[in-house]
Design an enzyme around this catalytic site. Sequence first.
Site, PDB file in Angstrom:
ATOM      1  N   ASP A 119       0.841  -1.189   0.000  1.00 60.32           N
ATOM      2  CA  ASP A 119       0.000   0.000   0.000  1.00 60.32           C
ATOM      3  C   ASP A 119       0.891   1.259   0.000  1.00 60.32           C
ATOM      4  O   ASP A 119       1.868   1.324  -0.754  1.00 60.32           O
ATOM      5  CB  ASP A 119      -0.960  -0.053   1.205  1.00 60.32           C
ATOM      6  CG  ASP A 119      -2.069   0.976   1.155  1.00 60.32           C
ATOM      7  OD1 ASP A 119      -3.076   0.705   0.497  1.00 60.32           O
ATOM      8  OD2 ASP A 119      -1.924   2.040   1.785  1.00 60.32           O
ATOM      9  N   ASP A 244      -6.824  -9.137  -4.416  1.00 59.17           N
ATOM     10  CA  ASP A 244      -6.857  -7.703  -4.113  1.00 59.17           C
ATOM     11  C   ASP A 244      -7.325  -6.941  -5.351  1.00 59.17           C
ATOM     12  O   ASP A 244      -6.588  -6.839  -6.336  1.00 59.17           O
ATOM     13  CB  ASP A 244      -5.475  -7.200  -3.694  1.00 59.17           C
ATOM     14  CG  ASP A 244      -5.477  -5.710  -3.359  1.00 59.17           C
ATOM     15  OD1 ASP A 244      -6.575  -5.157  -3.136  1.00 59.17           O
ATOM     16  OD2 ASP A 244      -4.397  -5.103  -3.326  1.00 59.17           O
ATOM     17  N   HIS A 273      -6.245  -7.193   0.280  1.00 61.72           N
ATOM     18  CA  HIS A 273      -5.349  -6.043   0.210  1.00 61.72           C
ATOM     19  C   HIS A 273      -4.378  -6.017   1.381  1.00 61.72           C
ATOM     20  O   HIS A 273      -3.175  -5.800   1.185  1.00 61.72           O
ATOM     21  CB  HIS A 273      -6.158  -4.750   0.169  1.00 61.72           C
ATOM     22  CG  HIS A 273      -5.310  -3.524  -0.003  1.00 61.72           C
ATOM     23  ND1 HIS A 273      -4.560  -3.287  -1.134  1.00 61.72           N
ATOM     24  CD2 HIS A 273      -5.080  -2.475   0.831  1.00 61.72           C
ATOM     25  CE1 HIS A 273      -3.895  -2.150  -1.004  1.00 61.72           C
ATOM     26  NE2 HIS A 273      -4.195  -1.634   0.177  1.00 61.72           N
TER      27      HIS A 273
END
Length: 297
Positions: A119, A244, A273
């Site tokens: 991320d 994801d 995710h």
Amino acid sequence: MTIYRTPDARFAALPDWPYAPKYLEIDGGLRVHHVDEGAADAQPVLMLHGEPTWAYLYRKMIGPAVDAGFRVLAPDLIGFGRSDKPLDAGAYSYAQQVAWMRQWIEELDLKNMILACQDWGSLIGLRLVAEMPDRFAGVALSNGGLPEGQPAPRAFAIWRAFSRYSPVFPVGRIVNAGAKRQLTPEEIAAYDAPFPTRASKVAARIFPSFVPLGDNVAVPDQKRAWAALERFDKPFLCCFANSDPITRGGDALFIERVPGAHGMAHRALHGGHFIQENDPDGFVAAIRDVAAAGISR
């Protein structure tokens, strides 16, 4: 600059989180919290979280990585976790986050690091690799990227709008939704812990608007970072999740463009995710493979 520090009591008795807090003050008087576990002379692994999480995200990886012989450093980005949280949205930018983390690395004089990121940890971490490649020995990348002006995927555009306009921003429930398992109420509360007030969530809510998709001020910096990564020949392993919707397929760019990715055993991890909640053992195995590849090259 008005700074918010989450009260220590918010972090008492969190599940699977026995780590004593460590702090380092960087320029401007901002205090960065980090976990530092393992032998001081072991190879460092820098575990960088994203948004809206904090170092707690890596709780299932820290111990196994230490047991594998690494020194683990897991900082909280400014605005997250136990790190200081400027309350003015204007204090934050993508470039500023990179600069803050660069100061933290230089103050600790970290070298020979393996970056483990996901991320926003990838957006910031890969910029750091590009800016200071001599301090990094390799990269294990999951569910992240380094966008340079591409159109926003529909799933991300929805997330960006939600983070900006939703009257509520329930961090723990957001993480729960992005993990392919049901977190316990105590785990959800641990993700909520750093953000007891609406104002304390300013960074968590503003970060999606900084992602350089479309016409964004950070695109030139991203292109310079990509140019540096296209010269990075140290081990670079992609271990993206198989479920994801936000980052699916993003590993292909790195496998194609980063020299260090060639010949690596890239793999799919099992989960969503927030892969650290689903396949922490697979992510630690990727870190071990990066270290082994660095020895053999």
